[in-house]
Design a protein around this motif. Sequence first.
Motif, PDB file in Angstrom:
ATOM      1  N   VAL A   1      53.644   9.920  58.928  1.00 24.21           N
ATOM      2  CA  VAL A   1      52.840  11.143  58.840  1.00 24.21           C
ATOM      3  C   VAL A   1      51.639  10.918  57.917  1.00 24.21           C
ATOM      4  N   ILE A   2      51.855  10.322  56.759  1.00 24.83           N
ATOM      5  CA  ILE A   2      50.767  10.042  55.825  1.00 24.83           C
ATOM      6  C   ILE A   2      49.791   9.045  56.431  1.00 24.83           C
ATOM      7  N   ARG A   3      50.327   8.030  57.087  1.00 27.84           N
ATOM      8  CA  ARG A   3      49.467   7.025  57.709  1.00 27.84           C
ATOM      9  C   ARG A   3      48.601   7.640  58.807  1.00 27.84           C
ATOM     10  N   ALA A   4      49.204   8.530  59.597  1.00 25.55           N
ATOM     11  CA  ALA A   4      48.451   9.193  60.657  1.00 25.55           C
ATOM     12  C   ALA A   4      47.340  10.075  60.080  1.00 25.55           C
ATOM     13  N   MET A   5      47.641  10.779  58.999  1.00 27.22           N
ATOM     14  CA  MET A   5      46.633  11.611  58.352  1.00 27.22           C
ATOM     15  C   MET A   5      45.473  10.765  57.839  1.00 27.22           C
ATOM     16  N   ASP A   6      45.794   9.631  57.224  1.00 27.42           N
ATOM     17  CA  ASP A   6      44.753   8.736  56.712  1.00 27.42           C
ATOM     18  C   ASP A   6      43.871   8.199  57.840  1.00 27.42           C
ATOM     19  N   HIS A   7      44.473   7.947  58.991  1.00 25.88           N
ATOM     20  CA  HIS A   7      43.732   7.413  60.142  1.00 25.88           C
ATOM     21  C   HIS A   7      43.114   8.510  60.994  1.00 25.88           C
ATOM     22  N   GLN A   8      43.338   9.761  60.607  1.00 25.48           N
ATOM     23  CA  GLN A   8      42.771  10.927  61.301  1.00 25.48           C
ATOM     24  C   GLN A   8      43.193  10.988  62.767  1.00 25.48           C
ATOM     25  N   VAL A   9      44.478  10.755  62.994  1.00 23.34           N
ATOM     26  CA  VAL A   9      45.048  10.888  64.333  1.00 23.34           C
ATOM     27  C   VAL A   9      46.397  11.595  64.214  1.00 23.34           C
ATOM     28  N   PRO A  10      46.830  12.309  65.236  1.00 22.50           N
ATOM     29  CA  PRO A  10      48.178  12.894  65.219  1.00 22.50           C
ATOM     30  C   PRO A  10      49.243  11.804  65.176  1.00 22.50           C
TER      31      PRO A  10
END
Length: 307
Positions: free
Chosen positions: A216-225
């Motif tokens: 979840v954190i990684r997805a937020m950092d990459h700006q993707v769901p």
Amino acid sequence: MTVSGVTGGIGKTTVAVNLCAALALYEKKVLIIDCDPRASATSWLGKTDAAHGRSLSSVLKKKTSFPDAIVKTRLAWLDLVPADFNLFTAARSLSGKAAGPALLKQMLHQQVGSLYDYIILDAPPGFGFLNMMALTAGHGLIVPIRLHRTSDTDCQCLLKLIHYIRKIHHTPLRIAGFVVNACENSSDIQAFPEKTRFNRLSDLVFHTRIPEDHTVIRAMDHQVPVVLEDINAPAGKAFLQFATEIDSIFSHQKEDPETRPGPDKLSMAKTSPPKMVDIRERSSEKVEQLAANIADMINEINQSEQA
């Protein structure tokens, strides 16, 4: 539907963004509206420029029409109405007007209509104007909870707020359900419904729980769901299951997709996600009983405070 709660740090934006993305993967036409000046949902979906000035704030100020403020995302079936900090100033100017909280609801009805299978609003926390506006605009409320952060007081305040909005703004807002977010231990899921005041709301806790997952954190950092970051991650699978549960509960209330404006008039067989086993039934009798339970609890809360 509105994703909201009275306190921060429970994952409202996480649930809103990733539920919308999962529904979009099932080819449900989805619009997410970012109602928070912090623009967390907007940023997560990679739209930090607020569409060159076209955002929810410009819609509320009547400088932009709702359709013109809608922007595309990486997912073909998911659209966004972005937010920016100007939403804070728009809220200040509208908060003194009696009809202000109902403005978004009216605009959605008049300008967006039935173009989408789901419209999901990501509301800010607290009791401010923007949260009230987002709650007034929704027919159902999805409440993320974190088992070690959501308190009895939070739930009491939420129930009072729903009661106030239903009474003052004459809206059919109801709790669609509580979703356990960032769950570390499956056995902990019993902690919420077993609380003394709220054991009668146990039927409103969704079966799906969202696990604690660094994806979840990684997805937020990459700006993707999450489902685009890693669809096989525990959180990715959970959000797909949650989307299926949501659609299994609420899709029967919607029009036939072939009679509604939408992409290519897809058939029911194509647009419907696979059914999830053991979805709980939400009969009208059960909903009425739950509504009565909520009313009883609000009365109990008010009486205890007066005492």
